[in-house]
Enzyme design. Structure first.
Site, PDB file in Angstrom:
ATOM      1  N   PHE A  15       0.843  -1.193   0.000  1.00  0.00           N
ATOM      2  CA  PHE A  15       0.000   0.000   0.000  1.00  0.00           C
ATOM      3  C   PHE A  15       0.883   1.250   0.000  1.00  0.00           C
ATOM      4  O   PHE A  15       1.938   1.270   0.635  1.00  0.00           O
ATOM      5  CB  PHE A  15      -0.919  -0.002   1.227  1.00  0.00           C
ATOM      6  CG  PHE A  15      -1.998   1.038   1.163  1.00  0.00           C
ATOM      7  CD1 PHE A  15      -3.104   0.850   0.350  1.00  0.00           C
ATOM      8  CD2 PHE A  15      -1.899   2.207   1.888  1.00  0.00           C
ATOM      9  CE1 PHE A  15      -4.099   1.804   0.274  1.00  0.00           C
ATOM     10  CE2 PHE A  15      -2.890   3.173   1.817  1.00  0.00           C
ATOM     11  CZ  PHE A  15      -3.995   2.980   1.012  1.00  0.00           C
TER      12      PHE A  15
ATOM     13  N   ASP B 197       1.465  -5.244   8.150  1.00  0.00           N
ATOM     14  CA  ASP B 197       0.320  -4.367   7.958  1.00  0.00           C
ATOM     15  C   ASP B 197      -0.925  -5.253   7.885  1.00  0.00           C
ATOM     16  O   ASP B 197      -1.060  -6.076   6.985  1.00  0.00           O
ATOM     17  CB  ASP B 197       0.499  -3.566   6.661  1.00  0.00           C
ATOM     18  CG  ASP B 197      -0.638  -2.592   6.389  1.00  0.00           C
ATOM     19  OD1 ASP B 197      -1.756  -2.833   6.859  1.00  0.00           O
ATOM     20  OD2 ASP B 197      -0.395  -1.588   5.684  1.00  0.00           O
TER      21      ASP B 197
ATOM     22  N   TYR C 285     -11.227   1.212  10.397  1.00  0.00           N
ATOM     23  CA  TYR C 285     -12.424   1.689   9.708  1.00  0.00           C
ATOM     24  C   TYR C 285     -12.874   0.765   8.585  1.00  0.00           C
ATOM     25  O   TYR C 285     -13.856   1.049   7.908  1.00  0.00           O
ATOM     26  CB  TYR C 285     -12.220   3.104   9.155  1.00  0.00           C
ATOM     27  CG  TYR C 285     -10.907   3.336   8.432  1.00  0.00           C
ATOM     28  CD1 TYR C 285     -10.727   2.921   7.120  1.00  0.00           C
ATOM     29  CD2 TYR C 285      -9.860   3.987   9.067  1.00  0.00           C
ATOM     30  CE1 TYR C 285      -9.534   3.136   6.460  1.00  0.00           C
ATOM     31  CE2 TYR C 285      -8.655   4.209   8.426  1.00  0.00           C
ATOM     32  CZ  TYR C 285      -8.495   3.786   7.122  1.00  0.00           C
ATOM     33  OH  TYR C 285      -7.300   3.993   6.474  1.00  0.00           O
ATOM     34  N   LYS C 286     -12.176  -0.341   8.379  1.00  0.00           N
ATOM     35  CA  LYS C 286     -12.593  -1.294   7.352  1.00  0.00           C
ATOM     36  C   LYS C 286     -13.504  -2.341   8.004  1.00  0.00           C
ATOM     37  O   LYS C 286     -14.668  -2.071   8.276  1.00  0.00           O
ATOM     38  CB  LYS C 286     -11.372  -1.918   6.690  1.00  0.00           C
ATOM     39  CG  LYS C 286     -10.457  -0.911   5.996  1.00  0.00           C
ATOM     40  CD  LYS C 286      -9.286  -1.603   5.329  1.00  0.00           C
ATOM     41  CE  LYS C 286      -8.237  -0.625   4.820  1.00  0.00           C
ATOM     42  NZ  LYS C 286      -8.739   0.301   3.797  1.00  0.00           N
TER      43      LYS C 286
ATOM     44  N   ARG D  46     -12.829  -3.491  -7.368  1.00  0.00           N
ATOM     45  CA  ARG D  46     -12.749  -4.339  -6.173  1.00  0.00           C
ATOM     46  C   ARG D  46     -14.142  -4.578  -5.599  1.00  0.00           C
ATOM     47  O   ARG D  46     -14.904  -3.646  -5.369  1.00  0.00           O
ATOM     48  CB  ARG D  46     -11.865  -3.709  -5.097  1.00  0.00           C
ATOM     49  CG  ARG D  46     -10.399  -3.701  -5.421  1.00  0.00           C
ATOM     50  CD  ARG D  46      -9.543  -3.417  -4.192  1.00  0.00           C
ATOM     51  NE  ARG D  46     -10.000  -2.264  -3.431  1.00  0.00           N
ATOM     52  CZ  ARG D  46      -9.424  -1.833  -2.307  1.00  0.00           C
ATOM     53  NH1 ARG D  46      -8.367  -2.467  -1.825  1.00  0.00           N
ATOM     54  NH2 ARG D  46      -9.879  -0.767  -1.670  1.00  0.00           N
TER      55      ARG D  46
END
Length: 453
Positions: free
Chosen positions: A167, A244, A269-270, A418
């Site tokens: 990322f 991560d 927050y996912k 996605r």
């Protein structure tokens, strides 16, 4: 249709196509042991999925299908109540007393809850604090400083291993640290439709390797890295490892203690549904905590917070990795989803995640492959996280058109749409509806491009 087993995507029992897929989706929703959690999310009426396999498009409010739970999870109904109560009672009523009564300990009590429910960490090793970027910086810099003084019969450990498709935040943070401390980045060329393998790591680590930073689940493809094997390879080379967990925590089982992981960071927050910009969590293995010095020295990470002495004296244990005043309001919403995961167990979440992504792949094969779409994620569910990437040159435009129809996936270059399926809040029929919209929208886009639309 037959029910899915790991490694085999569901297929229609006959050539009836759409009806067979829809029938399968409704059967799966009726038998879904996690369906009652879905009704605990805001925007999904409480009477949806109550036994008839789904209430149609109305069961997601104004959204036909939400395919972005891997970027921003839905809020829970309980969190709306929790935040309102906090404003009126805890903050509005207790005022400054709230710090002594609860707030000072909240980064660690919630951290321990994340440890129990989602990442396999014993108490006292997980904290909730800054953004993911800042947390990654603090842990990476602390690890590197501890390693720079070590020698293995020769040179200082001055190399950091990272992959080219990690990322952007991870890569940018390490590029900045490398420039700041005159270190060398060793790049692993990773496949955008796959991820980093143990063999690739073994080929680049050595006596000068200080830190390896990789993602457990690749943000683009959903590829699951072999954490135990890669961690052992790094340790055998004398390096520390920082994982991560942004795309795995709350979706894929994680066992940091059992895997011997040194350090980890992840967002909330996912799949933990903490809300936009909710603070990240960090993990530091107990044996390392007092040996590491984190670089952002703030008053909340000191031994005696309210002594406010002339010099910084780092706290012992996990508190030393806190810097400034914790974002208490930002920590509130995640607690309810963490409790859901702890109640049902992360393996149940994972089982439904596999079933949902297998279903999405089956629909892609039947509906989208004839339109030129390829699956840019691992087909083996053991190697795939909670999202599926569908690749086609038109997907950027398709994504924009889908958003206008209240179907919400996201887009990642090159040409990847996605499909992020959050197991606690996503139904099979919602997945069916969203994938049908992808098919029709792609068809319309291709017709316009051909001049026939």
């Amino acid at each position: 249709m037959t029910e899915p087993t790991p490694g085999s995507a569901p297929r229609p029992a006959s050539s009836s196509g759409v009806d067979a897929h829809l029938g399968y989706a409704r059967r799966m929703d009726r038998s879904d042991g996690l369906a009652h959690f879905r009704r605990q999310f805001h925007g999904i009426p409480q009477d949806s999925d109550a036994g008839d396999g789904g209430a149609g498009a109305a069961d997601t409010g104004s959204v036909v299908a939400y395919f972005d739970g891997n970027s921003l999870g839905r809020p829970t109904r309980a969190s709306l109540e929790r935040i309102q109560k906090f404003l009126t009672e805890a903050w509005g009523g207790r005022l400054i007393r709230g710090w002594d009564e609860e707030w000072m300990a909240l980064p660690f009590t919630i951290g321990d809850a994340i440890g129990r429910a989602a990442i396999g960490a014993a108490p006292g090793q997980t904290f909730v604090g800054d953004s993911t970027t800042v947390t990654l910086y603090k842990l990476a810099r602390a690890a590197l400083e501890s390693q720079l003084s070590l020698r293995d019969d020769g040179p200082f450990r001055t190399e950091i291993v990272v992959d080219t498709d990690n990322f952007p935040t991870d890569r940018y943070v390490l590029e900045g640290i490398a420039k700041e401390r005159n270190l060398t980045l060793r790049w692993i060329e990773s496949d955008t439709a796959g991820g980093v393998t143990p063999g690739q790591v073994a080929a680049v680590v050595g006596p000068q390797t200080s830190l390896v930073l990789l993602s457990h689940v690749a943000y683009r493809s959903g590829f699951i890295a072999d954490v135990p094997a890669i961690t052992k390879i790094a340790h055998d080379a004398g390096a520390l490892v920082l994982w991560d967990l942004c795309h795995s925590a709350g979706s894929v089982p994680v066992e940091l203690d059992a895997w011997g992981v040194d350090l980890a960071a992840g967002c909330t927050y996912k799949y933990l549904n903490g809300g936009p910009g909710s603070p990240a969590f960090g993990y530091v293995r107990a044996e390392l905590q007092d040996a590491l010095t984190q670089p952002i020295q703030g008053w909340m990470g000191t031994q005696e917070v309210f002594t406010m002495g002339p010099r910084y004296e780092a706290a012992y244990g996990i508190r030393r990795f806190i810097s400034g005043t914790p974002a208490i309001v930002g920590m509130l919403a995640m607690q309810d989803t963490i409790a859901m995961i702890e109640q049902c167990g992360i393996q149940a979440v994972r089982d439904k995640s596999i079933a949902l992504t297998e279903f999405a792949i089956a629909l892609a094969d039947d509906w989208l492959a004839p339109l030129g779409v390829t699956v840019a994620s691992p087909r083996d569910p053991a190697m795939r996280g909670g999202h599926v990437t569908l690749s086609h040159p038109a997907m950027r435009e398709v994504t924009a058109r889908l958003w206008a129809q209240d179907v919400l996936p996201d887009y990642r270059d090159p040409g990847g749409l996605r499909i992020g399926l959050s197991p606690l809040s996503t139904s099979f029929e919602e997945t069916y509806r969203g994938m049908a919209a992808v098919r029709e929208t792609l068809r319309a886009e291709l017709l316009e491009r051909s001049g026939l639309g």
